[in-house]
Write a protein that holds these residues in place. Structure first.
Motif: not given
Lengths: 721, 314
Positions: B52, B55-56, B59-63, B65-67, B69-71
């Motif tokens: 994660a 990804h942050f 700034n992966h465009p889809t991973f 944001p999903t991570d 929200f899971d965080f």
């Protein structure tokens, strides 16, 4: 590299995948369903609006054709406006007077209702005195949204009855779709509407019967296809719009009567507001289809661009003063909707489309769909200015509501009983259209390159929801409004995306187009949806239906554990080169010696080997496979499949390099996946390429951001105190 | 005789007390860092031990944001802890600024000073400042509550049948907002001047201090509010402008992340500098008005109308 793996299999294996040759099927597109002729219903309505009293005074000539082989001894009508009659209606009790972000007014002049004054057959008999209100869902006894009308003589099988209905209606102050605010009128669900009689066999029915539910807070609508010829009269200074095509405009004194006609639809709505700004625009397939879309659709569908050609449409935007900045966005998104849905499913068949922009204080009427007539939203002056102009609310609402022309408009599923078939399918289509138009950050784009896309938002809603209901529940049967909303919309978006990734974009597109074509102007149900998809894909989709639509199963593949340590050398007796040799930690024990003789110079030649053990597990209830990727310090990548029927899978690998990190479903093809945070484990940041991770830097950066934001909060309080 | 500097110039001159500005900036940085502590284990768990963080950072465009929200879901209790800690640190910060204000009003405009010369009046005036805060809080709640609440209700009733885009709506909205801000400015000035009263009368009580402030501002409200508005706008512009820079900085490489942290501290420093500058302005604005204001509110012997002793050099 040596590896071995073991797994634990879930009970019940998966069925084998059968591949069907699709060439013959696909070269001849499925014949699109056409509307029944003659239609089941024909409405001819004259109505007059009194804008001061918010009253409608109307007459309706209804022709109803019995679609079944049954003799029908009673008729059932929806009187939707009675949902707003008082606080004891089923709608008001279930909603608590709040819906879609709006609150109902308690003022005496703000309630709504509809009265059927008379209902006369062709021979002049008035059926109204014998009619009674019923509550077919066991709902509140005071609810008056379903009227049963006994007939003195039954309508014979495939027979017809003509009725002349006189009615009066009081429009409510807008809070849920229909009504008025100031001089703005959005007139939806406003006339006595006959319910659907489902013959035996339709939607799986064992016997024929009326499908007529009460108007619940979370339900929408269901009606037969037919022809509408509606004339409504308003004061001449009002600007109007409606379903269908305007065929005449007659001015009498200070009032004007507008006549609109539309065939092959199942509803009719109209609007009037003296303040509308009228914007006429067209959809020209030669110019307005976004670049590249036709080619993408053609490839996915396996059809030529000529075969998926679209038709021109005359469009009309009724814009509110103050919302002028939204004008171009409405126009663009309407064209995007016409393009996407037309290319992938079938050309929009109607000549006209009206897009209504509701006022800020009538927002409860926004975000709605009626045949050839939609209401938008999110267009207020605040949301169309910097820095919010990249919040794609207008586009999402417009594309979504346009999309309902297809899912529910032309494919007339039952919105009461199976809300997922229209809202969910349409949500999936909207996500795809928005991603195509605006990229992965299609919902919100913020300055600084941040943003959120449809699928990420859908994921957040899906995982936040207590898992109480399956997708396929009747609209009023969900545990809460939130459960209805999430199960009907984003969760289906994820389900469809999961299906698409598993079937492949091409097969999915062809199956969905086939479903649309086959079920246009008809009333499919969940079984029909899956039948079509199974037939076109050649796959057994019962697992998807049982677990994801009819069930509540989750998918949660995770990295349970991962470790990588220096492996021991060989100990013991090995048969190598045809002879037995004894080893101790990799060194040879000379015959007769008790220990191996080890010299430091041996270390130079000794190659290190690491033992890596990774355990993956699926703790969700849905048996579905995933890919696993293991990356080693030296950049080596090992990928393996995790089978669908496995509860867990363990890999043991001996390799010269340590494991750097491991991830399950690296491309995130499993949109149904519950928790992404447990999908990966980083043991160490490796040396090369794919093995390098930046976690430490991320930790410092985001710890810094957390402290910074907290510090700014302190400074804000200092400023105030 | 030396001419006194104008208030604005005095304000900018006050920024030269770098130690003071640094003290305020470091205090808020420390408060922020403390508030962040409950979240650190969760951040390490997520950013370092999973992908994660990558990804942050990328700034992966889809991973990403999903991570994200899971965080939020998985680490809800840690986030809640951080929120509470931030609230507590914010409250502590309010008390600290009351403490500092006691020293600031004593030392500004009187040449160099040592920390001891700053801390002593801070300690001495703390209780006075606390009482002044209480009076300010009550007054602000009542006045602003009545204004905003009353005007809000009146607006709602009056404009019920007026279209959303009508000029009357916009006009009434901004009128209510601007008057609300002016009311807050006036109360804020009274509060600051009441605290500054201790510069001229070290024993003055809170209630008298407010009367002193009112007297001092009498006839000069427009100038005073002009000063307040200037520092408010400058402070907001500095914070928002620098914040925008930190927001847009991609910060993936180590030097970029280091620069980001420096810039973030720079925002805190900038805001602290503006606060010190505002105090410098007010103190200078008050100087020529203090004697008259004091004599109006207190029946005091001329001998007691004395400034706090000026700090000795060095």
């Amino acid at each position: 590299m040596e590896h071995s793996w073991s797994r634990c299999v879930k009970g019940g294996g998966g069925d084998p995948i059968r591949f069907v040759t699709l060439l013959a099927l696909l070269s001849t597109p499925l014949a699109a369903a056409t509307p029944a002729a003659p239609p089941v219903v024909e409405y001819t309505i004259q109505v007059s609006l009194d804008p001061k009293e918010k009253m409608l005074d109307g007459t309706e000539h209804l022709v109803w054709r019995n679609p079944s082989g049954d003799a029908i001894s009673e008729l059932r009508f929806h009187l939707y406006l009675n949902a707003f009659k008082n606080n004891r209606s089923t709608f008001m009790r279930e909603s608590g007077g709040q819906l879609r972000g709006d609150k109902a007014s308690n003022k005496p002049q703000d309630w709504g209702w509809i009265d059927v004054a008379s209902m006369k057959t062709a021979d002049g008999r008035d059926l109204r005195p014998g009619a009674r209100f019923v509550q077919p869902d066991g709902n509140d006894a005071s609810d008056e949204t379903v009227l049963v009308v006994p007939l003195s003589s039954p309508v014979p099988p495939h027979g017809q009855i003509d009725l002349d209905i006189a009615f009066k209606a009081k429009l409510p102050k807008i809070f849920a779709r229909t009504g008025f605010v100031r001089d703005y009128f959005l007139v939806g669900q406003w006339f006595p509407k006959i319910a659907v009689y489902e013959p035996q066999g339709m939607r799986g029915r064992k016997t024929g019967g009326w499908n007529c539910h009460a108007f619940h807070a979370n339900s929408e609508f269901y009606a037969d296809y037919g022809n509408f010829d509606v004339t409504f009269s308003v004061p001449s200074h009002f600007v109007v719009g409606a379903t269908g095509k305007r065929v005449s405009e007659t001015k009498t004194g200070d009032r004007t009567a507008y006549r609109y006609v539309q065939n092959n639809v199942h509803d009719f709505a109209w609007t009037a507001d003296p303040r509308y700004i009228v914007v006429e625009f067209s959809f020209d397939p030669g110019k307005d289809v976004p670049a590249g879309w036709s080619a993408v659709a053609s490839k996915e569908l396996g059809m030529s661009e000529d075969e998926i050609a679209l038709k021109p449409v005359a469009c009309r935007l009724l814009l509110q003063p103050g919302h002028e900045r939204a004008r171009d966005r409405y126009i663009l998104s309407t064209r995007q909707g016409l393009s996407f849905y037309g290319l992938w499913f079938g050309a929009y068949p109607y000549e006209t489309l009206t897009v209504v922009d509701p006022p800020d204080d009538g927002a409860g009427s926004g975000g709605m769909e009626y045949p050839t007539f939609i209401t938008g939203g999110a267009a207020n002056a605040f949301l169309t200015r910097w820095p919010f102009q990249r919040v794609h609310g207008i586009e999402i609402v417009t594309i979504h509501e346009f999309g309902h022309q297809y899912w529910y408009g032309m494919v007339g599923s039952n919105e009461f009983e199976e809300s997922w078939l229209d809202e969910g399918l349409n949500t999936d289509s909207e996500y795809r259209a928005m991603t195509l138009a605006y990229g992965p950050r299609d919902t919100i784009e913020l300055p600084g390159g941040l943003g959120i896309g449809s699928y990420a938002l859908a994921h957040s809603e899906y995982v936040d929801l207590p898992n109480l209901d399956p997708i396929d529940s009747c609209a009023w049967c969900f545990a809460s409004n939130a459960s209805y909303g999430i199960n009907s919309y984003p969760k289906v978006g994820l389900f469809m995306a999961q299906l698409k990734n598993d079937l492949g974009a091409d097969v999915f597109a062809r199956a969905q187009r086939a479903y649309f074509q086959q079920w246009s102007f008809r009333h499919p149900n969940t079984a029909d949806f899956f039948d079509t998809f199974e037939r076109v894909s050649g796959r057994d989709l019962s697992s998807y239906r049982n677990h994801l639509v009819d069930g509540r199963s989750r998918l949660d593949w995770q990295v349970v554990s991962a470790k990588s340590s220096e492996a021991d050398g060989d100990y013991g007796v090995f048969e190598r080169g045809g002879k037995k040799t004894t080893y101790e930690d990799g060194d040879v024990v000379a015959p007769g010696a008790k220990k191996a003789k080890h010299s430091k110079s041996d270390d130079k030649d000794k190659k290190k080997v690491y033992a890596t053990i990774v355990l993956f597990g699926n703790t969700g209830g849905w048996a579905h496979g995933a890919k696993a990727r293991m990356v080693f310090d030296d950049g080596t990548v090992v990928e393996r499949n995790l089978p669908a029927d496995a509860r867990w899978v363990r890999f043991r690998i001996r390799y010269k390099s340590r494991l750097a990190h491991v991830v399950v479903d690296p491309s995130r093809a499993n949109l149904w996946e519950w928790n992404r945070l447990n999908d990966s484990k980083v043991l160490r940041s490796g040396d090369k390429g794919a093995a390098r991770t930046l976690g430490q830097r991320a930790f410092v950066k985001y710890t810094g951001w957390t402290a910074y934001l907290a510090a700014l909060w302190s400074q804000l309080l200092w400023a105030l105190a | 005789m030396n001419a006194r500097p104008r208030p604005l110039a005095a304000g900018f001159a006050a920024i030269s007390h770098a130690k003071l500005v640094l003290l305020l900036a470091l205090t808020t940085a420390a408060l922020g860092a403390t508030a962040a502590m409950p979240l650190m284990p969760a951040l390490e768990d997520t950013m370092v031990e999973t992908l994660a963080g990558d990804h942050f950072l990328r700034n992966h465009p889809t991973f990403a944001p999903t991570d994200f929200f899971d965080f939020l879901r998985e680490k809800e209790s840690a986030l809640d802890g951080t929120r509470r800690a931030a609230g507590a640190m914010g409250l502590l910060g309010v008390f600290l600024q009351m403490f500092y204000a006691g020293g600031i009003v004593a030392v500004l405009g009187r040449g160099p000073f040592s920390f001891g010369q700053f801390l002593e009046p801070s300690r001495r005036n703390f209780w006075h400042n606390l009482k002044c805060f209480f009076l300010f809080a009550v007054a602000a709640t009542v006045v602003l509550g009545a204004w905003l609440g009353g005007m809000g209700a009146a607006r709602k009733k009056l404009l019920e049948d007026i279209p959303p885009d009508a000029a009357l709506r916009t006009l009434t909205f901004w009128t209510v907002a601007v008057v609300g801000i002016l009311l807050f400015a006036a109360l804020s000035l009274l509060y600051d001047f009441a605290r500054a009263a201790r510069r001229h009368s070290p024993q003055i009580g809170a209630w008298r201090a407010f009367r002193f402030a009112r007297r001092a501002l009498s006839g000069s409200w427009v100038r005073a509010i002009g000063l307040w508005t200037f520092w408010f706008v400058l402070g907001a512009a500095a914070v928002l402008g620098l914040f925008a820079v930190t927001w847009r900085l991609p910060a993936v490489s180590r030097p970029a992340i280091a620069l980001l942290l420096v810039l973030q501290f720079g925002v805190l420093w900038g805001r602290s500098a503006v606060r010190v500058a505002a105090w410098g302005s007010y103190v200078e604005f008050l100087e020529p008005r203090a004697r008259q204001a004091l004599s109006a509110v207190a029946n005091v012997h001329a001998a007691t109308i004395a400034a706090a002793p000026a700090p000795s050099p060095g």
